[in-house]
Design a protein around this motif. Structure first.
Motif, PDB file in Angstrom:
ATOM      1  N   ALA A 298       0.812  -1.220   0.000  1.00 19.02           N
ATOM      2  CA  ALA A 298       0.000   0.000   0.000  1.00 19.02           C
ATOM      3  C   ALA A 298       0.839   1.261   0.000  1.00 19.02           C
ATOM      4  CB  ALA A 298      -0.927  -0.007   1.217  1.00 19.02           C
ATOM      5  N   VAL A 299       2.046   1.206   0.567  1.00 12.57           N
ATOM      6  CA  VAL A 299       2.924   2.382   0.573  1.00 12.57           C
ATOM      7  C   VAL A 299       3.737   2.454  -0.714  1.00 12.57           C
ATOM      8  CG1 VAL A 299       4.860   3.487   1.739  1.00 12.57           C
ATOM      9  CG2 VAL A 299       3.036   2.456   3.084  1.00 12.57           C
ATOM     10  N   GLY A 300       4.250   1.314  -1.160  1.00 12.27           N
ATOM     11  CA  GLY A 300       5.079   1.318  -2.362  1.00 12.27           C
ATOM     12  C   GLY A 300       4.303   1.403  -3.656  1.00 12.27           C
ATOM     13  N   GLY A 301       3.052   0.964  -3.665  1.00  9.76           N
ATOM     14  CA  GLY A 301       2.264   0.986  -4.893  1.00  9.76           C
ATOM     15  C   GLY A 301       2.003   2.366  -5.454  1.00  9.76           C
ATOM     16  N   PRO A 302       1.559   3.331  -4.640  1.00 12.47           N
ATOM     17  CA  PRO A 302       1.234   4.653  -5.194  1.00 12.47           C
ATOM     18  C   PRO A 302       2.437   5.494  -5.589  1.00 12.47           C
ATOM     19  CG  PRO A 302       0.101   4.261  -3.102  1.00 12.47           C
ATOM     20  CD  PRO A 302       1.153   3.211  -3.241  1.00 12.47           C
ATOM     21  N   ILE A 303       3.595   5.302  -4.936  1.00 12.53           N
ATOM     22  CA  ILE A 303       4.702   6.247  -5.112  1.00 12.53           C
ATOM     23  C   ILE A 303       5.180   6.343  -6.565  1.00 12.53           C
ATOM     24  CG2 ILE A 303       7.108   6.696  -4.492  1.00 12.53           C
ATOM     25  CD1 ILE A 303       6.462   5.804  -1.669  1.00 12.53           C
ATOM     26  N   PRO A 304       5.476   5.241  -7.268  1.00 14.33           N
ATOM     27  CA  PRO A 304       5.898   5.390  -8.674  1.00 14.33           C
ATOM     28  C   PRO A 304       4.772   5.863  -9.590  1.00 14.33           C
ATOM     29  CG  PRO A 304       6.561   3.252  -7.780  1.00 14.33           C
ATOM     30  CD  PRO A 304       5.574   3.837  -6.841  1.00 14.33           C
ATOM     31  N   ASN A 305       3.533   5.776  -9.124  1.00 19.35           N
ATOM     32  CA  ASN A 305       2.384   6.158  -9.942  1.00 19.35           C
ATOM     33  C   ASN A 305       1.790   7.507  -9.546  1.00 19.35           C
ATOM     34  OD1 ASN A 305       1.764   3.573 -11.596  1.00 19.35           O
ATOM     35  ND2 ASN A 305       1.999   2.802  -9.509  1.00 19.35           N
ATOM     36  N   LEU A 306       2.470   8.248  -8.673  1.00 19.94           N
ATOM     37  CA  LEU A 306       1.875   9.475  -8.139  1.00 19.94           C
ATOM     38  C   LEU A 306       1.523  10.486  -9.222  1.00 19.94           C
ATOM     39  CD1 LEU A 306       3.771  10.294  -4.805  1.00 19.94           C
ATOM     40  CD2 LEU A 306       1.329   9.857  -5.120  1.00 19.94           C
ATOM     41  N   GLU A 307       2.434  10.706 -10.157  1.00 21.08           N
ATOM     42  CA  GLU A 307       2.147  11.693 -11.210  1.00 21.08           C
ATOM     43  C   GLU A 307       0.900  11.301 -12.014  1.00 21.08           C
ATOM     44  OE1 GLU A 307       6.547  11.968 -10.338  1.00 21.08           O
ATOM     45  OE2 GLU A 307       5.087  10.370 -10.646  1.00 21.08           O
ATOM     46  N   LYS A 308       0.783  10.008 -12.322  1.00 18.57           N
ATOM     47  CA  LYS A 308      -0.384   9.551 -13.071  1.00 18.57           C
ATOM     48  C   LYS A 308      -1.653   9.622 -12.234  1.00 18.57           C
ATOM     49  CE  LYS A 308       2.096   6.425 -16.200  1.00 18.57           C
ATOM     50  NZ  LYS A 308       2.234   5.014 -16.674  1.00 18.57           N
ATOM     51  N   ILE A 309      -1.536   9.296 -10.943  1.00 18.69           N
ATOM     52  CA  ILE A 309      -2.716   9.382 -10.063  1.00 18.69           C
ATOM     53  C   ILE A 309      -3.215  10.813  -9.992  1.00 18.69           C
ATOM     54  CG2 ILE A 309      -3.495   9.155  -7.673  1.00 18.69           C
ATOM     55  CD1 ILE A 309      -1.618   6.775  -7.382  1.00 18.69           C
ATOM     56  N   LEU A 310      -2.316  11.760  -9.753  1.00 17.70           N
ATOM     57  CA  LEU A 310      -2.709  13.161  -9.642  1.00 17.70           C
ATOM     58  C   LEU A 310      -3.210  13.705 -10.975  1.00 17.70           C
ATOM     59  CD1 LEU A 310       0.234  14.447  -7.398  1.00 17.70           C
ATOM     60  CD2 LEU A 310      -2.088  13.827  -6.689  1.00 17.70           C
ATOM     61  N   GLY A 311      -2.568  13.275 -12.068  1.00 11.68           N
ATOM     62  CA  GLY A 311      -3.037  13.717 -13.383  1.00 11.68           C
ATOM     63  C   GLY A 311      -4.423  13.205 -13.714  1.00 11.68           C
ATOM     64  N   SER A 312      -4.743  11.999 -13.265  1.00 14.50           N
ATOM     65  CA  SER A 312      -6.075  11.444 -13.538  1.00 14.50           C
ATOM     66  C   SER A 312      -7.156  12.125 -12.730  1.00 14.50           C
ATOM     67  CB  SER A 312      -6.078   9.942 -13.222  1.00 14.50           C
ATOM     68  OG  SER A 312      -5.942   9.713 -11.833  1.00 14.50           O
ATOM     69  N   LYS A 313      -6.778  12.915 -11.712  1.00 12.99           N
ATOM     70  CA  LYS A 313      -7.754  13.628 -10.894  1.00 12.99           C
ATOM     71  C   LYS A 313      -7.963  15.065 -11.355  1.00 12.99           C
ATOM     72  CE  LYS A 313      -8.314  10.027  -8.428  1.00 12.99           C
ATOM     73  NZ  LYS A 313      -9.569   9.258  -8.531  1.00 12.99           N
ATOM     74  N   GLY A 314      -7.373  15.449 -12.483  1.00 15.87           N
ATOM     75  CA  GLY A 314      -7.624  16.757 -13.047  1.00 15.87           C
ATOM     76  C   GLY A 314      -6.523  17.770 -12.822  1.00 15.87           C
ATOM     77  N   LEU A 315      -5.446  17.415 -12.125  1.00 16.69           N
ATOM     78  CA  LEU A 315      -4.342  18.336 -11.935  1.00 16.69           C
ATOM     79  C   LEU A 315      -3.468  18.334 -13.183  1.00 16.69           C
ATOM     80  CD1 LEU A 315      -3.331  17.346  -8.289  1.00 16.69           C
ATOM     81  CD2 LEU A 315      -4.657  19.340  -8.985  1.00 16.69           C
ATOM     82  N   ASP A 316      -2.985  19.540 -13.567  1.00 13.72           N
ATOM     83  CA  ASP A 316      -2.141  19.598 -14.755  1.00 13.72           C
ATOM     84  C   ASP A 316      -0.785  18.952 -14.480  1.00 13.72           C
ATOM     85  OD1 ASP A 316      -0.090  21.744 -13.920  1.00 13.72           O
ATOM     86  OD2 ASP A 316      -1.989  22.797 -13.608  1.00 13.72           O
ATOM     87  N   ALA A 317      -0.042  18.664 -15.538  1.00 13.11           N
ATOM     88  CA  ALA A 317       1.191  17.883 -15.424  1.00 13.11           C
ATOM     89  C   ALA A 317       2.213  18.560 -14.526  1.00 13.11           C
ATOM     90  CB  ALA A 317       1.783  17.653 -16.818  1.00 13.11           C
ATOM     91  N   GLN A 318       2.389  19.881 -14.688  1.00 18.98           N
ATOM     92  CA  GLN A 318       3.387  20.576 -13.882  1.00 18.98           C
ATOM     93  C   GLN A 318       3.011  20.561 -12.403  1.00 18.98           C
ATOM     94  OE1 GLN A 318       4.051  24.617 -15.071  1.00 18.98           O
ATOM     95  NE2 GLN A 318       5.675  24.983 -13.560  1.00 18.98           N
TER      96      GLN A 318
END
Length: 546
Positions: free
Chosen positions: A365-385
Motif C-alpha cells: 500500500a505504501v510502495g504501490g502509489p509512489i511510482p504512480n503518483l504523477e499519473k494518479i494526480l493527473g487522472s484527478k484533473g491536476l495539470d502535469a506541472q
C-alpha cells in the motif's frame, strides 16, 4: 549550626539517568554532618552479568548554591581518581562522595547478583570507566554516516529510482517495450527476496564489515555491466538477477546490524538517519543519471552510476564502517554476551509471522502509489506541472518520517507508533479517490504517504532487534525483508495493472487503504519487548511462544 537540608527530589532537581543492557540506577542521599552539603550516591544494578554499554546523565541544570553536587571517585585499586565533578567527568571507578564515603548498601529485595557480587559502581573495575559526556552518537556517528552512504548508493534505491530514465534510450536502442524493461525490477525483487536472508546469515557468521565491503564492490561492477548490453533481453535479465544476488549485501539488512549494535537508547533515531540515504541518493541518482544520458549516452551513464558505490561508499565504508566486535571499532560499547533467537527459533514464534505477514500489505500500500503518483494526480484533473510539483514532496516527507519516526520509537512502544503512523496513510488513499481532487488534499495525501514510506524500514529493523536480539539479526531481518520486498515489488505493478483495466486508480487506492489498516492493526498483537535476560543465549535450546 549547619542548616538541615531536605531530602532531594532527583526528578525535581533535574537529574535524569539512563542505562543500557537493562541496567537501572538506584539513588540515595546523605547529609554530611556539620556541613551544608548533601552527597548523592547511586548504584547501577541489573539482572545480567554485563557491564552497561552506555550510561550518562541526561540533564543537569546548575544546582542551587546551597547544594553542591559532587562525584569524586575512589578507585578500588587505590589509585587517584580522575573525576572532579559530575559536570565534567564521571567514571564508575569506585565509591562516590568525599574521601572514603562508600555507596550505600542495596536492600536484599533490590539486590541483583553477578558472579555472586552486588552490581554497583563500587565493584566495577577501572577498565569499565566511561565518561558521562560520551553519547552514543559521539561514539557511533561514523557507522551511521557510512551506513547512510552505503544504503543510499546500494541495491535498494539506485536501480529503482533510475530505471525510469533509462526506459526511453533502451527502447530506442533495442526496440524493447516498456513492460519488458520494467519486468527487470520484478526480477531484481525476486533476487533480493532469495538472497537477502543469505546476506544476513553471512553477516552473522563472517562479520558484517566483510560482507558489506565485498558486496559494495560487486554491486558496482554488475551495475557497470549494463553498459555492455547487446540487445539480448535474456542477458539483460540475467545481469539484473546477478546484480541482486551479489549486491544483496548492500541492502539495509547488513548495515543496520552494525547500527543496532552501536546504539541502544537512540537506536530508532540512528536507524532513521542511516536510512536517510535511500531518499537523498535516490532523488540525486535520478537527476545524475538523466544528466549523464544527455551528455555521454546511456552506456556511460551506467558506468557513472557504478562510480557512486565504487568511489564513494566503498572507501568510506573501509575507513569508517566497523561493527562493535571489529578490531578497528574505537570507542565501541563494551562487548556483551550474545543473546537472541536463531532463525529457526524465530520461525517458531508467532511474532515472526505477525511481522512478516503485516508488512506485506503495508509495503504494497505504501510502495504501490509512489511510482504512480504523477499519473494518479493527473487522472484527478491536476495539470502535469502541478502533479510533478506535488509528487516531489514525497522526498522531504520521507526524510521527516525517518527522523520523527525514529525519535518516537526510541521513546514509545514501537508497534503502537507503527499503528498510528502507518494507519494515517489510509486516509491519504481515501483523499485521492473520487473526482476533482484539488491541490490541498493532494498535498496532504502525498505527505502522509511519504511519511509512512519513511518509517516502515526503521520500524521493521527496530522491532526485529528488540524482539529477537542481535545474535542472528541479519538472518532474521533478511527473511523479514523478503516479505517486505514482495509487497513493495508487486505494489507498483498491481496499481498500474488496475489502472489499465479500469481507467482509474480508485479501486487500487481503496485496496491500499484497507491493506494499511489491516497490516498496522496486526502489529498491535506483538506484545511487550522481551527482557534481554529472557532471550536465548549461545547454549540455549529452541524456544516457542504460545
Amino acid at each position: 549550626m549547619a542548616t538541615r537540608l531536605p531530602k532531594p527530589n532527583f526528578a525535581r532537581a533535574g537529574l535524569a539517568f539512563t542505562c543500557s543492557n537493562n541496567w537501572r540506577a538506584v539513588f540515595s542521599s546523605r547529609t554530611i554532618v556539620g556541613s551544608n552539603r548533601i552527597v548523592l550516591s547511586f548504584h547501577l544494578i541489573s539482572d545480567l552479568p554485563l557491564f552497561p554499554t552506555d550510561w550518562r546523565v541526561l540533564k543537569w541544570p546548575p544546582p542551587k548554591s546551597s547544594v553542591r553536587w559532587t562525584g569524586m571517585p575512589r578507585p578500588v585499586d587505590g589509585s587517584r581518581g580522575h573525576g572532579r565533578n559530575w559536570q565534567h567527568s564521571l567514571c564508575p571507578l569506585g565509591g562516590w562522595g568525599d574521601g572514603n564515603f562508600p555507596p550505600p548498601s542495596i536492600p536484599i529485595g533490590e539486590r541483583r547478583l553477578c558472579h555472586d557480587k552486588d552490581i554497583s559502581l563500587y565493584h566495577l573495575k577501572p577498565g569499565a570507566c566511561m565518561s558521562v559526556d560520551r553519547s552514543e552518537f559521539r561514539q557511533g556517528w561514523k557507522v551511521v554516516a557510512a551506513s547512510a552512504l552505503g544504503i543510499g548508493t546500494g541495491l535498494s534505491p539506485i536501480p529503482f529510482y533510475t530505471m525510469g530514465v533509462f526506459v526511453a534510450p533502451l527502447s530506442a536502442e533495442f526496440g524493447w517495450g516498456v513492460d519488458q524493461i520494467m519486468l527487470a525490477l520484478m526480477i531484481m525483487t525476486l533476487g533480493a527476496m532469495v538472497m537477502g536472508p543469505v546476506a544476513g546469515l553471512a553477516a552473522d557468521k563472517f562479520g558484517v564489515r566483510r560482507v558489506v565491503l565485498i558486496s559494495v564492490a560487486l554491486f558496482g561492477l554488475t551495475l557497470a555491466g549494463f553498459a555492455l548490453s547487446n540487445g539480448s533481453l535474456t542477458l539483460f535479465y540475467i545481469n539484473w538477477m546477478l546484480m541482486a544476488a551479489l549486491g544483496a549485501g548492500t541492502l539495509p539488512i547488513t548495515w543496520t546490524r552494525a547500527v543496532n549494535n552501536w546504539f541502544n537508547a537512540n537506536r530508532g533515531l540512528a536507524l532513521g538517519l542511516s536510512l536517510l540515504g535511500t531518499g537523498l541518493f535516490g532523488a540525486f541518482a535520478k537527476l545524475y543519471a538523466n544528466y549523464l544520458i544527455g551528455v555521454v549516452g546511456w552506456r556511460m551513464a551506467y558506468v557513472g552510476l557504478a562510480l557512486l558505490p565504487l568511489l564513494l561508499a566503498l572507501p568510506v565504508a573501509y575507513f569508517l564502517f566497523h561493527d562493535v566486535t571489529d578490531k578497528g571499532a574505537t570507542g565501541a560499547p563494551a562487548k556483551v554476551a550474545r543473546r537472541g533467537f536463531t532463525l529457526r527459533q524465530a520461525l517458531r514464534t508467532y511474532r515472526f509471522w505477525v511481522l512478516a505477514i503485516a508488512f506485506v500489505p503495508i509495503a504494497f500500500a505504501v510502495g504501490g502509489p509512489i511510482p504512480n503518483l504523477e499519473k494518479i494526480l493527473g487522472s484527478k484533473g491536476l495539470d502535469a506541472q502541478q502533479a510533478v510539483q506535488i509528487a516531489s514532496l514525497i522526498g522531504p516527507s520521507v526524510i521527516a518520517g525517518r527522523l520523527i519516526g525514529g525519535w518516537l520509537i526510541d521513546r514509545f512502544w514501537a508497534p503502537g507508533v507503527a499503528f498510528v503512523l502507518l494507519a494515517l496513510p489510509a486516509a491519504a488513499c481515501l483523499l485521492l479517490t473520487g473526482d476533482g481532487v484539488t491541490a490541498t488534499p493532494a498535498i496532504v495525501a502525498v505527505l502522509l504517504i511519504g511519511f509512512a514510506a519513511g518509517v516502515e524500514y526503521d520500524i521493521l529493523a527496530f522491532m526485529v532487534s528488540r524482539y529477537y536480539g542481535m545474535r542472528f539479526y541479519g538472518a532474521i531481518y533478511g527473511m523479514m525483508y523478503g516479505f517486505f520486498a514482495f509487497g513493495a515489488g508487486f505494489g507498483p505493478f498491481i496499481f498500474g495493472r488496475m489502472f489499465v483495466q479500469s481507467g482509474h486508480y480508485d479501486t487500487a487506492l481503496l485496496y491500499g487503504a484497507i491493506a494499511l489498516l489491516a497490516g498496522a492493526a496486526m502489529l498491535l498483537t506483538m506484545g511487550r519487548y522481551p527482557t534481554p535476560e529472557s532471550l536465548p543465549g549461545d547454549d540455549a535450546r529452541p524456544v516457542t511462544e504460545g
